[in-house]
Design a protein around this motif. Sequence first.
Motif, short mmCIF file in Angstrom:
data_model
loop_
_atom_site.label_atom_id
_atom_site.label_comp_id
_atom_site.label_asym_id
_atom_site.label_seq_id
_atom_site.Cartn_x
_atom_site.Cartn_y
_atom_site.Cartn_z
N GLY B 31 38.58 51.00 32.51
CA GLY B 31 38.00 50.23 33.61
C GLY B 31 36.85 49.31 33.22
O GLY B 31 36.26 48.66 34.08
N LEU B 32 36.51 49.24 31.95
CA LEU B 32 35.37 48.40 31.55
C LEU B 32 35.64 46.91 31.78
O LEU B 32 34.73 46.10 31.79
N LEU B 34 36.86 45.65 34.55
CA LEU B 34 36.88 45.30 35.96
C LEU B 34 35.88 44.21 36.34
O LEU B 34 36.24 43.20 36.93
N SER B 35 34.62 44.41 36.00
CA SER B 35 33.60 43.49 36.51
C SER B 35 33.64 42.14 35.81
O SER B 35 32.91 41.23 36.17
N TYR B 40 39.02 40.07 40.81
CA TYR B 40 38.55 41.39 41.27
C TYR B 40 37.17 41.25 41.90
O TYR B 40 36.88 41.88 42.93
N LEU B 41 36.32 40.43 41.30
CA LEU B 41 35.00 40.21 41.88
C LEU B 41 35.13 39.65 43.29
O LEU B 41 34.33 39.95 44.16
N GLU B 42 36.13 38.82 43.51
CA GLU B 42 36.32 38.21 44.82
C GLU B 42 36.96 39.16 45.83
O GLU B 42 36.53 39.22 46.96
N GLY B 44 37.83 42.67 45.31
CA GLY B 44 37.49 44.08 45.24
C GLY B 44 38.72 44.97 45.18
O GLY B 44 38.61 46.20 45.25
N GLU B 46 41.75 46.68 43.30
CA GLU B 46 42.08 47.05 41.92
C GLU B 46 43.40 46.41 41.47
O GLU B 46 43.61 46.18 40.29
N ALA B 87 35.88 41.63 27.28
CA ALA B 87 35.19 42.85 27.72
C ALA B 87 35.87 44.11 27.20
O ALA B 87 35.27 45.17 27.16
#
Lengths: 484, 454
Positions: B31-32, B34-35, B40-42, B44, B46, B87
Amino acid sequence: MPSTPRPGLDPALLDEFRRIVGDAYVIAGRQELLVYECGAYTLERNLPHVVVLPASTEEVAAVARVCAREGLPIIPRGAGTSLSGTVLAVEGGVMIALTRMTRLVSIDVRNRRALVEAGCVNAWVTQAVKGHGLLYAPDPSSQTACTIGGNVGTNSGGPHTLKYGVTTHHVLGYELVLPSGEVTWLGTTWEGGEDVDGLDLRGAAIGTEGMFGIVTRVLVRLIRAPQAYKTLLGVFETVEDASQAVSDIIRAGIVPAALEMMDQLITQAVEQAYKFGFPMDAGAVLIVELDGLAPGLERQAQSVTEICRRRRAREVRLAQTEQQRAELWKSRKRAFGAIGRLSPNFITQDGVVPRSKLTEMMRFIEECSRRHGLRIPNVFHAGDGNLHPLVLYDERDPEQVRKALLISDEILTQCIALGGSVTGEHGIGTEKMDFMAKQFSKDDLEAMKQLRAVFDPQTRCNPHKMFPGSKKCGDFHPKKQAAA
Amino acid sequence: MSASPSNESAVGPAPERFLDERKSMSCIHCGLCLSSCPTYLETGNENDSPRGRIYLMRALQEGRLELGAAPVRHIDLCLGCRACEAACPSGVPYGELLEHARDHIEKHHSRPWFQRFLRRVAIERIFPYPQRMRWALLPARLVKALGMDAVCPAWIRDALALIPESPSSIPIPAVVNPEGTRRVGFISGCVMSVMFGETHRNSLELLARAGFQVATPSDQVCCGALHAHSGRLDQARAFARRNIEVFEKAGVEMIVINAAGCGSTLKEYGQLLAEDPMWRDRATAFSSKVRDLSEILAEREWATPTPCASDAPIVTFHDACHLAHAQRITQPPRKMVKAAAGERYVEMPESDVCCGSAGSYNLTEPEMAARLRKRKIENILKSGAQIVVTSNPGCLLQIQAGLRAEGADHVRALHIADFLVSDRAGWRANASTATAGDSPDTGVKRASGESRAR
């Protein structure tokens, strides 16, 4: 979304959720629920009935009230980086993911505190306040992705726990939506002082893995960023020598900000992944970080170097620039991820043993690895005696899965036998429930359950976690079953 | 607990293996990533994250999911910005997995007619061909010139907004600076050559100043990025083979590209043709020669540019995804922009979060593209910059359109080559430029206007 809904929930309820959070933020199709069947702990999986993505405390509370009315289980979720099955929907239920509540609401530089929404990513807090010479201390390795709400749920630590403490020491207060849908604030408020009258309910609910309610906003403490750092890398021939050095450093009265160890297997994987310059043939490397006022650090760094040399360190390097230091930490913090280069799957444990038992414990792990024929690299917070053995397996081979579980069991049992505990920071979740009975007496467990009942009398919030045997509980089937 | 049977039941017939097993399994679900994911930031959700999408791809491959609208929706929504790769601690080759998944989708999933037209005709049959692109732009420019865009439906207006005010295409000499000691090849590209002729001229000038002899073979073709990203790997391979041949003949030491999106595809010809024994080695050799313009320029020693006056405009840098994430190049362009802007350089928040352009994404996914564009413009405005420098045509068009839409006329978006070449001595921040809506007069327009007149 044209996707078959997961059977088991009244469509009218889905519409009710949609009216609260908006159509796009209710995930109910089976095809789209799939990604919510697990967090970073992938051994156990199950689909929730629905995932709801609220955008405010009010929406969370409204969703919780519907769940209360219908007697539905609630599973709070942040970024889903949990390593112990804390966000698993054991028997389905309504998963409330806080991933749209990501704002940093306000920063109070003078009083050194910040108000953030629960879905705010841990690393964003420090990024936002760095310019003021401040930082948020708890720094779990997943800090670039994990959320503050999740940190409160598991009382997260990180490499710098040794000196600065864990999440509970850096959370002044927080907003909690109770399973009933009632909104409450525990601890200090934005306007309040450092101290709160009465019982410390704030502390009581931290680390309860989402069983007491849904954290929606958190008032975090910011600390002054250290004036200077000295970050050393000790290279040892054996894990045993490195472990001895850890004990010696603490015995010498030095409290490093962090004291981390990586054994050969993990060092090799990390080196392949990040090309930091770790020696591939070292038995273990030790990362020692000293921080504070610049004048005293030189002398401390010298003492640490001497101690390492006395324990036969082949080499002790000092990070020369801030960039080198950052790269060293990046390598360390992303060590788990580098495992993908060694194996398709892993289970990590985070058992704790007294520092003095580190060497003995490491020998035990090595022996487990040999006996079962699975590799177990180690990367851990040596200063706290908080281990992270990573048991490597391939999920496509059932025999390996069985052995991996068995090894985990043996390691944790040994941690308890040596006077330690089964988790330092990852939480119990579903994974380690059965160890609770080994670590705690019946009365202890009963007292914990009674405390939980104050917040969640129906044990409806994140059910089937932490308490042994609770997964057999079958009281949580949704009242209304859709004709499936 | 064992997962309930309803979870594990396979659907449909035996699935096709479209993902490399080892590469897809290298995702350990930590999951690292994700951000780092803009979508996803928009949302949320998954499903709109890299980890989620890999999970969907694997589920499709394993037959746990059938290829239907829902998984396709989430894979379509991926920008292909590859921020997740930078990431990812496990080194998952996400971009490659995505291209293979999209290839699989295009072969087996049928889309509504309009999406088919966009993908099969506009993106694959017009954009990659400069001549066709020139013709296609004519009616669009006419509509704009006559002010008819106001009566068009929103999606057409959005698409028209992307067309620059004055697209320029210039003839490129076969060889520039023949006295130069080191001979490099220049990729003239497709969209770039039609809309950014001026930028090409400036890029060639910078290379000549750096002492390179620059050859631009006229028989080169589109790099194939648009095809590869939209899941048409076979077409992309055909383009790749052609370019390899052309540049082998050109006898060049390095191959320079001033568009980040094309650059990353050119650097991955080796992977694209990995299963073609006839071409594999030639492709790898080609890729090893490819350099982004900023990369090759930053390697050289440069005379320190005249420092900017303290009232010169404030400059910031936007990382093109395919430069920062796909090619991992973040410092060389910054080094040059900082050297030119001096004290007036600032970093903007989220400089490496996608602007929503993402190749042809702003045409196929206008809604998410608009959300990300807004986010980008907000961050630019937060930084206080008056000039945004970047290194990809798609980002430039997207940011320019965004600045216009948000009424931020005091901010200019420039390609790094245009920024470096323009005469910065005359730059002065005009007090009136702080007010949105005023006529922009940072000197940049003047500078580029002058060079256009040359």
